[in-house]
Design a protein around this motif. Structure first.
Motif, PDB file in Angstrom:
ATOM      1  N   ILE A  57       0.905  -1.045   0.019  1.00  9.49           N
ATOM      2  CA  ILE A  57      -0.104  -0.012   0.018  1.00  9.49           C
ATOM      3  C   ILE A  57       0.910   1.169  -0.061  1.00  9.49           C
ATOM      4  CG2 ILE A  57      -1.793   1.311   1.180  1.00  9.49           C
ATOM      5  CD1 ILE A  57      -2.648  -1.396   0.055  1.00  9.49           C
ATOM      6  N   VAL A  58       0.825   2.065  -1.071  1.00 15.42           N
ATOM      7  CA  VAL A  58       1.559   3.210  -1.204  1.00 15.42           C
ATOM      8  C   VAL A  58       0.633   4.492  -0.693  1.00 15.42           C
ATOM      9  CG1 VAL A  58       2.952   4.727  -2.651  1.00 15.42           C
ATOM     10  CG2 VAL A  58       2.840   2.142  -3.372  1.00 15.42           C
ATOM     11  N   THR A  59       1.199   5.353   0.084  1.00 22.19           N
ATOM     12  CA  THR A  59       0.616   6.688   0.443  1.00 22.19           C
ATOM     13  C   THR A  59       1.413   7.484   0.098  1.00 22.19           C
ATOM     14  OG1 THR A  59       1.809   6.315   2.641  1.00 22.19           O
ATOM     15  CG2 THR A  59      -0.478   5.466   2.726  1.00 22.19           C
ATOM     16  N   THR A  60       0.673   8.815  -0.182  1.00 23.56           N
ATOM     17  CA  THR A  60       1.133  10.057  -0.785  1.00 23.56           C
ATOM     18  C   THR A  60       1.278  11.141   0.400  1.00 23.56           C
ATOM     19  OG1 THR A  60      -0.986  10.863  -1.330  1.00 23.56           O
ATOM     20  CG2 THR A  60       0.414   9.489  -3.058  1.00 23.56           C
ATOM     21  N   THR A  88      15.079 -10.960   3.867  1.00 23.19           N
ATOM     22  CA  THR A  88      14.535  -9.691   3.819  1.00 23.19           C
ATOM     23  C   THR A  88      14.949  -8.926   2.396  1.00 23.19           C
ATOM     24  OG1 THR A  88      14.753  -9.521   6.423  1.00 23.19           O
ATOM     25  CG2 THR A  88      14.723  -7.401   5.127  1.00 23.19           C
ATOM     26  N   ILE A  89      13.820  -8.640   1.809  1.00 20.98           N
ATOM     27  CA  ILE A  89      14.092  -8.077   0.354  1.00 20.98           C
ATOM     28  C   ILE A  89      13.409  -6.655   0.373  1.00 20.98           C
ATOM     29  CG2 ILE A  89      13.699  -8.513  -2.158  1.00 20.98           C
ATOM     30  CD1 ILE A  89      13.004 -11.306   0.462  1.00 20.98           C
ATOM     31  N   ASN A  90      13.965  -5.809  -0.509  1.00 17.42           N
ATOM     32  CA  ASN A  90      13.432  -4.472  -0.656  1.00 17.42           C
ATOM     33  C   ASN A  90      12.695  -4.470  -2.035  1.00 17.42           C
ATOM     34  OD1 ASN A  90      14.618  -3.242   1.507  1.00 17.42           O
ATOM     35  ND2 ASN A  90      16.125  -2.597   0.515  1.00 17.42           N
ATOM     36  N   VAL A  91      11.553  -3.641  -2.071  1.00 19.42           N
ATOM     37  CA  VAL A  91      11.113  -3.359  -3.317  1.00 19.42           C
ATOM     38  C   VAL A  91      10.986  -1.959  -3.663  1.00 19.42           C
ATOM     39  CG1 VAL A  91       8.786  -3.536  -4.461  1.00 19.42           C
ATOM     40  CG2 VAL A  91       9.329  -5.512  -3.053  1.00 19.42           C
ATOM     41  N   ASN A  92      11.443  -1.617  -4.670  1.00 15.30           N
ATOM     42  CA  ASN A  92      11.840  -0.270  -5.059  1.00 15.30           C
ATOM     43  C   ASN A  92      10.462   0.080  -5.655  1.00 15.30           C
ATOM     44  OD1 ASN A  92      14.276  -0.113  -4.302  1.00 15.30           O
ATOM     45  ND2 ASN A  92      15.163  -1.168  -6.130  1.00 15.30           N
ATOM     46  N   ILE A  93       9.880   1.294  -5.607  1.00 18.10           N
ATOM     47  CA  ILE A  93       8.750   1.813  -5.952  1.00 18.10           C
ATOM     48  C   ILE A  93       8.992   3.362  -6.515  1.00 18.10           C
ATOM     49  CG2 ILE A  93       6.427   2.654  -5.116  1.00 18.10           C
ATOM     50  CD1 ILE A  93       6.713   0.873  -2.867  1.00 18.10           C
ATOM     51  N   SER A  94       8.230   3.413  -7.786  1.00 17.24           N
ATOM     52  CA  SER A  94       8.752   4.710  -8.648  1.00 17.24           C
ATOM     53  C   SER A  94       7.334   5.140  -8.797  1.00 17.24           C
ATOM     54  CB  SER A  94       9.493   4.589  -9.701  1.00 17.24           C
ATOM     55  OG  SER A  94       8.849   3.774 -10.712  1.00 17.24           O
ATOM     56  N   ALA A  95       7.010   6.645  -8.950  1.00 13.92           N
ATOM     57  CA  ALA A  95       5.772   6.988  -9.189  1.00 13.92           C
ATOM     58  C   ALA A  95       5.786   7.972 -10.178  1.00 13.92           C
ATOM     59  CB  ALA A  95       5.115   7.679  -8.093  1.00 13.92           C
ATOM     60  N   LYS A  96       4.973   8.081 -11.445  1.00 16.45           N
ATOM     61  CA  LYS A  96       4.940   9.132 -12.260  1.00 16.45           C
ATOM     62  C   LYS A  96       3.432   9.702 -12.361  1.00 16.45           C
ATOM     63  CE  LYS A  96       5.077   7.253 -16.477  1.00 16.45           C
ATOM     64  NZ  LYS A  96       5.386   6.711 -17.622  1.00 16.45           N
ATOM     65  N   ARG A  97       3.526  11.141 -12.781  1.00 16.54           N
ATOM     66  CA  ARG A  97       2.379  11.997 -12.863  1.00 16.54           C
ATOM     67  C   ARG A  97       1.698  11.799 -14.338  1.00 16.54           C
ATOM     68  NH1 ARG A  97       5.586  15.757 -10.054  1.00 16.54           N
ATOM     69  NH2 ARG A  97       4.828  16.176  -8.000  1.00 16.54           N
ATOM     70  N   LYS A  98       0.722  12.278 -14.568  1.00 19.21           N
ATOM     71  CA  LYS A  98       0.169  12.328 -15.807  1.00 19.21           C
ATOM     72  C   LYS A  98       1.009  12.871 -17.116  1.00 19.21           C
ATOM     73  CE  LYS A  98      -4.729  12.036 -14.567  1.00 19.21           C
ATOM     74  NZ  LYS A  98      -6.097  12.629 -14.792  1.00 19.21           N
TER      75      LYS A  98
END
Length: 272
Positions: A156-159, A196-206
């Motif tokens: 769950i990603v929060t902003t 223990t593993i990291n998950v990288n998360i990126s976010a892009k706008r419209k």
């Protein structure tokens, strides 16, 4: 008579949908553009959640929009089974205007909403799109997870800020796919081996601009599997990497692969 035909079609469509979903076809694939199904002169719409209802003649490609102040987006209206002139209107031109389907957010108050209406001139056919004025996200974050081997869970990603915020497109990537897989679009992870593993998360706008990336740390725990000695002997490769209990009254762990034991062998961990 029309009602009976509608009921028959709905029952038929539901049956077909179930069979196709069992075959691995998604609802998005089934519904196609606007989810319109035509049968013997009657038109029905299948929503992405599977709900079936009689079509009302006009459809918009979107029924909800989030726009930043000053942002523009185009709506597409489609007529189904009828002809006529499409008329666009807004319930509050101080919040958003519309011309030939082009919506412009003119309001500056975050959280304000307005309805954009597409109607067919001279008829009762109409479709609405709710537009909300939102603000830009400045950063993203995600809470760490703990799961067992074989378990699935969604990140769950929060902003920041976290209310009335623009829509973002997320991408997820596991740093160790041998221990943890992740759906690159939805963020659903599945534990394959302990660690223990990291998950990288990126976010892009419209508009294509990006936000600072973040990561989620996922701890995958081994899970005891209760089996019989016969089950282990018949399929040792399946239990590789799993903690198994009730095997001769002891706990074993399939933790090594060698030339002599290509499927791994059981090492005694502790006695019951």
């Amino acid at each position: 008579m029309r009602k009976n035909k509608g009921i028959t079609l709905i029952a038929l469509v539901i049956t077909v949908i179930i069979l196709l979903i069992l075959a691995g076809i998604s609802m998005v694939t089934l519904t196609g553009k606007h989810g319109i199904v035509n049968h013997k002169g009657y038109s029905y719409r299948i929503a992405a959640d599977g709900k079936i209802e009689e079509a009302n003649g006009i459809f918009l490609n979107k029924t909800r929009l989030k726009l930043l102040p000053g942002q523009t987006e185009n709506l597409e209206a489609t007529l189904n089974g009828i002809t006529g002139k499409i008329v666009w209107s807004t319930s509050n031109p101080a919040i958003a205007t519309v011309e030939n389907g082009t919506v412009v957010a003119v309001g500056n108050t975050i959280g304000e909403t307005v309805e954009i209406i597409a109607s067919v001139e001279g008829t009762s056919y109409r479709q609405k799109c709710q537009v909300t004025i939102v603000q830009k996200a400045t950063q993203i974050s995600a809470e760490n997870l703990k799961i067992d081997i074989g378990e699935k869970q969604k990140i769950i990603v929060t902003t920041t800020p976290n209310e009335n915020v623009e829509d973002l497109i997320y991408q997820f990537a596991s740093t160790d796919i041998m221990k943890l897989t992740v759906d690159k679009d939805t963020g659903e992870v599945e534990g394959l081996a302990s660690g223990t593993i990291n998950v990288n998360i990126s976010a892009k706008r419209k508009d294509g601009t990006t936000l600072p990336s973040t990561y989620c740390t996922v701890t995958v725990n081994s899970k005891e599997v209760y089996v019989t000695a016969k089950e282990i002997a018949e399929n040792p490769s399946y239990y590789y990497g799993k903690t198994v209990a009730n095997y001769g009254g002891r706990i074993f762990y399939v933790d090594k692969k060698t030339d002599e034991y290509p499927n791994g062998y059981f090492g005694d961990i502790e006695r019951r």
